[in-house]
Design an enzyme around this catalytic site. Structure first.
Site, PDB file in Angstrom:
ATOM      1  N   ARG A 231       0.950  -1.160  -0.137  1.00  0.00           N
ATOM      2  CA  ARG A 231       0.100   0.039   0.062  1.00  0.00           C
ATOM      3  C   ARG A 231       1.051   1.301  -0.025  1.00  0.00           C
ATOM      4  NH1 ARG A 231       2.236   2.128   3.746  1.00  0.00           N
ATOM      5  NH2 ARG A 231       0.700   3.717   3.782  1.00  0.00           N
ATOM      6  N   GLY A 232       0.343   2.429  -0.099  1.00  0.00           N
ATOM      7  CA  GLY A 232       0.991   3.634  -0.204  1.00  0.00           C
ATOM      8  C   GLY A 232       1.330   3.873  -1.692  1.00  0.00           C
ATOM      9  N   ALA A 233       0.860   5.130  -2.157  1.00  0.00           N
ATOM     10  CA  ALA A 233       0.636   5.415  -3.529  1.00  0.00           C
ATOM     11  C   ALA A 233       1.851   5.038  -4.503  1.00  0.00           C
ATOM     12  CB  ALA A 233       0.467   6.800  -3.839  1.00  0.00           C
TER      13      ALA A 233
ATOM     14  N   ASP B 279      -1.752  10.721  -2.444  1.00  0.00           N
ATOM     15  CA  ASP B 279      -2.040   9.753  -3.359  1.00  0.00           C
ATOM     16  C   ASP B 279      -2.315  10.267  -4.845  1.00  0.00           C
ATOM     17  OD1 ASP B 279      -2.950   8.707  -0.350  1.00  0.00           O
ATOM     18  OD2 ASP B 279      -2.829   6.977  -1.881  1.00  0.00           O
TER      19      ASP B 279
ATOM     20  N   ASN C  77      -5.124  12.779   0.048  1.00  0.00           N
ATOM     21  CA  ASN C  77      -4.280  11.985   1.023  1.00  0.00           C
ATOM     22  C   ASN C  77      -5.055  11.299   2.132  1.00  0.00           C
ATOM     23  OD1 ASN C  77      -1.586  10.904   1.881  1.00  0.00           O
ATOM     24  ND2 ASN C  77      -1.725  12.096   3.459  1.00  0.00           N
ATOM     25  N   LYS C  78      -4.687  10.398   2.872  1.00  0.00           N
ATOM     26  CA  LYS C  78      -5.346   9.638   3.712  1.00  0.00           C
ATOM     27  C   LYS C  78      -6.386  10.381   4.556  1.00  0.00           C
ATOM     28  CE  LYS C  78      -5.123   6.162   4.288  1.00  0.00           C
ATOM     29  NZ  LYS C  78      -6.172   5.021   3.891  1.00  0.00           N
TER      30      LYS C  78
HETATM   31  O1  MRU Z   1      -4.513   3.402   2.307  1.00  0.00           O
HETATM   32  P1  MRU Z   1      -3.128   3.549   2.036  1.00  0.00           P
HETATM   33  O2  MRU Z   1      -2.287   3.029   3.289  1.00  0.00           O
HETATM   34  O3  MRU Z   1      -2.439   3.077   0.747  1.00  0.00           O
HETATM   35  O4  MRU Z   1      -2.921   5.201   2.195  1.00  0.00           O
HETATM   36  C1  MRU Z   1      -1.677   5.758   2.158  1.00  0.00           C
HETATM   37  C2  MRU Z   1      -1.428   7.310   2.243  1.00  0.00           C
HETATM   38  O5  MRU Z   1      -2.347   7.865   2.190  1.00  0.00           O
HETATM   39  C3  MRU Z   1      -0.063   7.905   1.999  1.00  0.00           C
HETATM   40  O6  MRU Z   1      -0.075   9.027   2.914  1.00  0.00           O
HETATM   41  C4  MRU Z   1       0.210   8.054   0.575  1.00  0.00           C
HETATM   42  O7  MRU Z   1       0.176   7.094  -0.228  1.00  0.00           O
HETATM   43  C5  MRU Z   1       1.259   8.691   0.377  1.00  0.00           C
HETATM   44  S1  MRU Z   1       2.619   7.679   0.170  1.00  0.00           S
HETATM   45  C6  MRU Z   1       4.042   8.099  -0.046  1.00  0.00           C
END
Ligand code: MRU
Length: 361
Positions: free
Chosen positions: A53-55, A242, A252-253
């Site tokens: 996970r994470g963009a 994201d 973002n989250k």
């Molecule tokens: O749902 P996730 O864990 O994939 O969400 C991740 C985030 O919101 C991060 O802040 C975002 O992807 C930036 S990653 C460098």
């Protein structure tokens, strides 16, 4: 990133063959487990269930997913099938579509029969480039943190939300890249880590990776940040993203927007760290124009943790039959954002276009 003395990326190609290895992020921080992903459907599941996970990492995983698909069958039909399965696996992070489109353009430029090796090579390029972009974000962010830390006879207090560290990328992280660079350069930093309900990526992942790197940090509940800002205990906020629009709105989250409002009200600088594959030049305003992932209510209704005997368990925290809603991301409007840290430098949101003028087409 070093884990107990050994260097790891979050994703890599298994040297022995055409399969991929990932760190299973659904088991951290309780277990460090490496999984083998051998097929396209397995990669789709890994993205959907957030084992990766994470963009930026989702983008890298999708690129490898395309390579796995080409090892199975490199026909036009299978290429298109793989692209559509991967793109629908998670909707918000634009890096996923960016990586799949890049793989498709490369692979459609050659006939079936020649795509297998090219797909693996291109997926490796996507990963190597991610590492370079994040290192550059770290270098630019380091100058900013150095300036903000100057004259303080105490650590620089930085608040972050979710996990935009090493685990969210192939290596280094985005929001945490400047933090690691500052820590390694001897600038004292202390990180306030939002726990980030419902999945607790802050408490589970950011705290774990900061601990492995020796960066001082404290986990706080999601609602504590505003209070800490009112009492002068936060010098700056850095988050990841994201999807960022051409006008500099940051998706973002969920909960990022509330932190930006509190930062604005308390004159605390608010930065987003954003590699260029996270910028969606096709969207101007983020409000209503970004698909916000609506995840299942179970993530709100339950919480995962370590039991007394060392197992991992999930327990329910809601009364039976209670409804729960789980939007996973929100959009922070550019007016609340002090600056965007990119691989090309740092700019106010309304100068993002100028910084990347030629990429916008
Ligand atoms: O749902 P996730 O864990 O994939 O969400 C991740 C985030 O919101 C991060 O802040 C975002 O992807 C930036 S990653 C460098």
């Amino acid at each position: 990133m070093n884990i107990d003395g050994q260097h790891y990326r979050t994703i890599w190609r298994d040297k022995a063959g055409e399969s991929v290895r990932i760190i299973d992020q659904t088991r951290l921080p309780h277990r460090f487990e490496i999984l083998s992903i051998d097929t396209l459907p397995e990669m789709v599941v890994a993205i959907r269930t957030m084992q990766v996970r994470g963009a930026p990492l989702i983008g890298a995983a999708a690129a490898y997913g395309m390579a796995l698909a080409m090892s199975e069958d490199d026909s036009d039909a299978h290429l298109m099938h793989a692209a559509s399965c991967l793109i629908s696996s998670r909707p918000t992070a634009v890096n996923l579509g960016w990586a799949v489109n890049r793989m498709q353009s490369r692979l459609f430029s050659m006939p079936a029969g020649f795509r297998r090796q090219a797909a693996w090579d291109e997926a490796e390029n996507v990963c190597d480039e991610d590492v370079k972009l994040n290192r550059a974000i770290g270098r630019h962010g380091l100058q900013l943190l150095r300036a903000l830390a100057a004259g303080k006879n105490r650590p620089l207090n930085i608040l972050t939300h979710c996990n935009a560290g090493w685990l969210a990328t192939v290596d280094w992280g985005t929001a945490m890249a400047p933090v690691y660079a500052a820590h390694d350069a001897g600038i004292p930093v202390h990180i306030w880590v939002d726990e980030t309900r419902p999945r607790n990526q802050g408490a589970h992942l950011t705290a774990w990776e900061l601990g492995k790197h020796g960066v001082p940090h404290t986990v706080i509940t999601d609602n504590a940040g505003g209070h800490l800002m009112q009492h002068g205990k936060v010098d700056m906020v850095i988050v990841g993203a994201d999807r960022v629009t051409a006008a500099g709105d940051v998706c973002n989250k969920i909960g990022t927007y509330l932190k930006a409002l509190a930062a604005f009200d308390n004159d605390v600088p608010f930065y987003a760290a954003v590699p260029s594959p996270t910028i969606d030049w096709t969207i101007e305003s983020g409000h209503g124009n970004i698909p916000i992932e609506d995840r299942g209510p179970d993530e709100v209704a339950s919480i995962q943790g370590r039991t007394e005997n060392g197992g991992i368990a999930s327990i329910n925290i809601l009364p039976h039959g209670t409804a729960a809603s789980n939007p996973a991301f929100d959009v922070t409007p550019s007016r609340l954002i002090t600056g965007i840290i990119t691989e090309r430098g740092i700019c106010p949101p309304d100068e993002l276009r100028a910084l990347f003028r030629e990429s916008m087409s």
